[in-house]
Design a protein around this motif. Structure first.
Motif, PDB file in Angstrom:
ATOM      1  N   LYS A 240       0.837  -1.198   0.000  1.00 29.33           N
ATOM      2  CA  LYS A 240       0.000   0.000   0.000  1.00 29.33           C
ATOM      3  C   LYS A 240       0.878   1.257   0.000  1.00 29.33           C
ATOM      4  O   LYS A 240       0.666   2.180  -0.793  1.00 29.33           O
ATOM      5  CB  LYS A 240      -0.921   0.007   1.218  1.00 29.33           C
ATOM      6  N   GLY A 241       1.865   1.251   0.900  1.00 34.58           N
ATOM      7  CA  GLY A 241       2.767   2.395   0.957  1.00 34.58           C
ATOM      8  C   GLY A 241       3.570   2.552  -0.324  1.00 34.58           C
ATOM      9  O   GLY A 241       3.825   3.669  -0.779  1.00 34.58           O
ATOM     10  N   ALA A 242       3.975   1.416  -0.906  1.00 36.09           N
ATOM     11  CA  ALA A 242       4.744   1.461  -2.150  1.00 36.09           C
ATOM     12  C   ALA A 242       3.911   2.063  -3.275  1.00 36.09           C
ATOM     13  O   ALA A 242       4.399   2.907  -4.037  1.00 36.09           O
ATOM     14  CB  ALA A 242       5.198   0.052  -2.525  1.00 36.09           C
ATOM     15  N   LEU A 243       2.643   1.654  -3.367  1.00 36.43           N
ATOM     16  CA  LEU A 243       1.776   2.200  -4.415  1.00 36.43           C
ATOM     17  C   LEU A 243       1.580   3.707  -4.251  1.00 36.43           C
ATOM     18  O   LEU A 243       1.566   4.452  -5.243  1.00 36.43           O
ATOM     19  CB  LEU A 243       0.419   1.485  -4.407  1.00 36.43           C
ATOM     20  N   GLU A 244       1.465   4.152  -3.023  1.00 32.37           N
ATOM     21  CA  GLU A 244       1.319   5.588  -2.784  1.00 32.37           C
ATOM     22  C   GLU A 244       2.537   6.354  -3.300  1.00 32.37           C
ATOM     23  O   GLU A 244       2.405   7.416  -3.919  1.00 32.37           O
ATOM     24  CB  GLU A 244       1.119   5.856  -1.289  1.00 32.37           C
ATOM     25  N   ASP A 245       3.713   5.779  -3.062  1.00 33.98           N
ATOM     26  CA  ASP A 245       4.936   6.447  -3.519  1.00 33.98           C
ATOM     27  C   ASP A 245       5.068   6.385  -5.036  1.00 33.98           C
ATOM     28  O   ASP A 245       5.492   7.363  -5.676  1.00 33.98           O
ATOM     29  CB  ASP A 245       6.164   5.833  -2.847  1.00 33.98           C
ATOM     30  N   TYR A 246       4.739   5.244  -5.633  1.00 36.43           N
ATOM     31  CA  TYR A 246       4.784   5.166  -7.102  1.00 36.43           C
ATOM     32  C   TYR A 246       3.800   6.148  -7.721  1.00 36.43           C
ATOM     33  O   TYR A 246       4.104   6.810  -8.727  1.00 36.43           O
ATOM     34  CB  TYR A 246       4.472   3.744  -7.575  1.00 36.43           C
ATOM     35  N   ASN A 247       2.622   6.256  -7.122  1.00 32.63           N
ATOM     36  CA  ASN A 247       1.628   7.205  -7.638  1.00 32.63           C
ATOM     37  C   ASN A 247       2.174   8.635  -7.605  1.00 32.63           C
ATOM     38  O   ASN A 247       1.984   9.411  -8.553  1.00 32.63           O
ATOM     39  CB  ASN A 247       0.341   7.132  -6.812  1.00 32.63           C
ATOM     40  N   LYS A 248       2.850   8.965  -6.517  1.00 32.57           N
ATOM     41  CA  LYS A 248       3.399  10.320  -6.386  1.00 32.57           C
ATOM     42  C   LYS A 248       4.521  10.545  -7.391  1.00 32.57           C
ATOM     43  O   LYS A 248       4.611  11.628  -8.002  1.00 32.57           O
ATOM     44  CB  LYS A 248       3.916  10.533  -4.965  1.00 32.57           C
ATOM     45  N   ALA A 249       5.367   9.541  -7.569  1.00 35.99           N
ATOM     46  CA  ALA A 249       6.462   9.667  -8.532  1.00 35.99           C
ATOM     47  C   ALA A 249       5.918   9.903  -9.942  1.00 35.99           C
ATOM     48  O   ALA A 249       6.427  10.750 -10.689  1.00 35.99           O
ATOM     49  CB  ALA A 249       7.328   8.410  -8.501  1.00 35.99           C
ATOM     50  N   ILE A 250       4.855   9.186 -10.288  1.00 32.56           N
ATOM     51  CA  ILE A 250       4.263   9.320 -11.620  1.00 32.56           C
ATOM     52  C   ILE A 250       3.520  10.645 -11.750  1.00 32.56           C
ATOM     53  O   ILE A 250       3.513  11.274 -12.821  1.00 32.56           O
ATOM     54  CB  ILE A 250       3.339   8.117 -11.907  1.00 32.56           C
ATOM     55  N   GLU A 251       2.928  11.095 -10.657  1.00 37.14           N
ATOM     56  CA  GLU A 251       2.281  12.415 -10.671  1.00 37.14           C
ATOM     57  C   GLU A 251       3.315  13.510 -10.986  1.00 37.14           C
ATOM     58  O   GLU A 251       3.036  14.435 -11.755  1.00 37.14           O
ATOM     59  CB  GLU A 251       1.640  12.688  -9.313  1.00 37.14           C
ATOM     60  N   LEU A 252       4.498  13.374 -10.399  1.00 39.05           N
ATOM     61  CA  LEU A 252       5.548  14.366 -10.616  1.00 39.05           C
ATOM     62  C   LEU A 252       6.224  14.206 -11.972  1.00 39.05           C
ATOM     63  O   LEU A 252       6.708  15.185 -12.546  1.00 39.05           O
ATOM     64  CB  LEU A 252       6.597  14.265  -9.502  1.00 39.05           C
ATOM     65  N   ASN A 253       6.268  12.970 -12.473  1.00 41.38           N
ATOM     66  CA  ASN A 253       6.874  12.705 -13.780  1.00 41.38           C
ATOM     67  C   ASN A 253       6.016  11.687 -14.530  1.00 41.38           C
ATOM     68  O   ASN A 253       6.205  10.480 -14.387  1.00 41.38           O
ATOM     69  CB  ASN A 253       8.299  12.176 -13.623  1.00 41.38           C
ATOM     70  N   PRO A 254       5.070  12.165 -15.334  1.00 40.01           N
ATOM     71  CA  PRO A 254       4.143  11.261 -16.034  1.00 40.01           C
ATOM     72  C   PRO A 254       4.823  10.342 -17.045  1.00 40.01           C
ATOM     73  O   PRO A 254       4.172   9.422 -17.554  1.00 40.01           O
ATOM     74  CB  PRO A 254       3.180  12.226 -16.744  1.00 40.01           C
ATOM     75  N   ASN A 255       6.100  10.560 -17.337  1.00 36.98           N
ATOM     76  CA  ASN A 255       6.830   9.699 -18.279  1.00 36.98           C
ATOM     77  C   ASN A 255       7.889   8.852 -17.573  1.00 36.98           C
ATOM     78  O   ASN A 255       8.884   8.459 -18.182  1.00 36.98           O
ATOM     79  CB  ASN A 255       7.497  10.560 -19.359  1.00 36.98           C
ATOM     80  N   TYR A 256       7.648   8.561 -16.323  1.00 43.14           N
ATOM     81  CA  TYR A 256       8.632   7.849 -15.510  1.00 43.14           C
ATOM     82  C   TYR A 256       8.499   6.344 -15.762  1.00 43.14           C
ATOM     83  O   TYR A 256       7.763   5.634 -15.093  1.00 43.14           O
ATOM     84  CB  TYR A 256       8.397   8.167 -14.040  1.00 43.14           C
ATOM     85  N   THR A 257       9.255   5.846 -16.714  1.00 46.91           N
ATOM     86  CA  THR A 257       9.160   4.447 -17.150  1.00 46.91           C
ATOM     87  C   THR A 257       9.341   3.471 -15.999  1.00 46.91           C
ATOM     88  O   THR A 257       8.553   2.528 -15.831  1.00 46.91           O
ATOM     89  CB  THR A 257      10.226   4.169 -18.228  1.00 46.91           C
ATOM     90  N   LEU A 258      10.401   3.665 -15.214  1.00 49.24           N
ATOM     91  CA  LEU A 258      10.708   2.721 -14.136  1.00 49.24           C
ATOM     92  C   LEU A 258       9.594   2.665 -13.099  1.00 49.24           C
ATOM     93  O   LEU A 258       9.277   1.594 -12.567  1.00 49.24           O
ATOM     94  CB  LEU A 258      12.029   3.131 -13.482  1.00 49.24           C
ATOM     95  N   ALA A 259       8.983   3.808 -12.823  1.00 55.47           N
ATOM     96  CA  ALA A 259       7.899   3.831 -11.843  1.00 55.47           C
ATOM     97  C   ALA A 259       6.690   3.042 -12.349  1.00 55.47           C
ATOM     98  O   ALA A 259       6.049   2.309 -11.588  1.00 55.47           O
ATOM     99  CB  ALA A 259       7.501   5.267 -11.526  1.00 55.47           C
ATOM    100  N   TYR A 260       6.367   3.189 -13.642  1.00 53.74           N
ATOM    101  CA  TYR A 260       5.261   2.399 -14.210  1.00 53.74           C
ATOM    102  C   TYR A 260       5.571   0.906 -14.137  1.00 53.74           C
ATOM    103  O   TYR A 260       4.709   0.104 -13.744  1.00 53.74           O
ATOM    104  CB  TYR A 260       5.017   2.787 -15.669  1.00 53.74           C
ATOM    105  N   MET A 261       6.792   0.533 -14.508  1.00 50.00           N
ATOM    106  CA  MET A 261       7.139  -0.882 -14.507  1.00 50.00           C
ATOM    107  C   MET A 261       7.085  -1.469 -13.098  1.00 50.00           C
ATOM    108  O   MET A 261       6.495  -2.535 -12.871  1.00 50.00           O
ATOM    109  CB  MET A 261       8.532  -1.076 -15.089  1.00 50.00           C
ATOM    110  N   ASN A 262       7.679  -0.758 -12.131  1.00 48.08           N
ATOM    111  CA  ASN A 262       7.700  -1.284 -10.766  1.00 48.08           C
ATOM    112  C   ASN A 262       6.320  -1.267 -10.120  1.00 48.08           C
ATOM    113  O   ASN A 262       5.984  -2.156  -9.341  1.00 48.08           O
ATOM    114  CB  ASN A 262       8.699  -0.483  -9.927  1.00 48.08           C
TER     115      ASN A 262
END
Length: 299
Positions: A240-262
């Protein structure tokens, strides 16, 4: 009258020095970051005296500040042809070459800078960067250590040593260097980030998460820190915490390939297959050259 005479005697060498080489006065502009102003002043000096080696060397330095690396190399080469013993000229030309991706050529220049001034810490640091770029990590570490030995010790020098040690797999020792760096500079988020990465490599995930949190406090708009913390949280099964952080990373960088993959991997582990597939496809969309999303979709 005596006081006036003494004052003249004190000022006379300064006046003579300025008369001998007007380029000396431009150093202040370069030190303050006014590279455009410095270059303009130096252009005039060189127009009146094309063989002013100091003016050419300083204009080369100013051009580096303006990211005119080819122009810098031309000026510094001219200066070095007039005087082949200018250590700072070799160091600056090496910097220009390194910024153009010519690490091998840069190393040759840094070697000469060190030959003519064995106590130039910056030349060791810069050669360390060039060696690191060509994956000569042990030699890079030697140079970073030598720069630290020469001093003065600062956070950057400890940080460089820590990064090299981590690249050599010496994570405990790297953490020691990051600790030293943080004693000198507690406001640099990258120091917390790199120490956290070292903690991750040692499976000290809680300590890593704490450091990523500090990095985020100092630089809340950096998506990498959220992405890195998400990986640590995943290692602790805090999905749950990991998804929250990935969501934030993607919010800040919508083209963040690694964040989408992870994030896709976390979704897959939670049997959220549609969401996982959507993230893998998004990773491919943002970076078609990455192999892992294709493999994950196929599996």
């Amino acid at each position: 009258m005596v006081r006036f005479a003494l004052l003249l005697m004190i000022m006379l060498p300064v006046l003579l020095q300025a008369q001998q080489n007007p380029a000396e006065a431009v150093k202040i502009k370069i030190q303050s970051g006014d590279y455009t102003g410095a270059r303009q002043d130096l252009n005039k000096i060189i127009e009146s005296n094309p063989k002013n080696k100091l003016a050419l060397a300083l204009r080369g330095k100013a051009r580096i500040g303006l990211e005119d690396y080819y122009g810098a190399i031309a000026d510094l080469t001219q200066a070095l042809e007039m005087d082949s013993t200018i250590a700072e000229g070799y160091n600056d030309r090496g910097l220009a070459k390194m910024n153009l991706g010519d690490d091998e050529g840069a190393i040759l220049d840094f070697n000469k800078a060190i030959k003519f001034n064995p106590k130039m810490a910056d030349a060791y640091t810069n050669r360390g960067f060039a060696l690191y770029n060509i994956e000569e990590i042990a030699d890079a570490y030697f140079d970073f250590s030598k720069a630290l030995e020469i001093g003065p010790a600062d956070a950057d020098k400890y940080y460089n040593c820590g990064v090299a040690k981590a690249a050599l797999g010496e994570y405990v020792s790297a953490i020691d260097d990051y600790n030293r760096a943080l004693e000198l500079d507690k406001k640099d988020p990258s120091l917390y980030n790199f120490r956290a990465i070292a903690y991750d490599q040692l499976s000290n995930f809680q300590l890593a998460i704490a450091d990523y949190a500090e990095a985020i406090k100092l630089a809340p708009q950096n998506p990498d820190y959220y992405e890195n913390r998400a990986i640590s949280k995943t290692s602790l099964n805090d999905f749950k915490g990991a998804l929250e952080d990935y969501n934030k990373a993607i919010e800040l960088n919508p083209n963040y390939t690694l964040a989408y993959m992870n994030r896709g991997i976390v979704y897959a582990n939670r049997q959220m297959n549609d969401s996982a597939l959507a993230d893998y496809n998004k990773a491919i969309e943002t970076n078609p050259e990455m192999d892992i999303p294709y493999y994950n979709i196929a599996s």
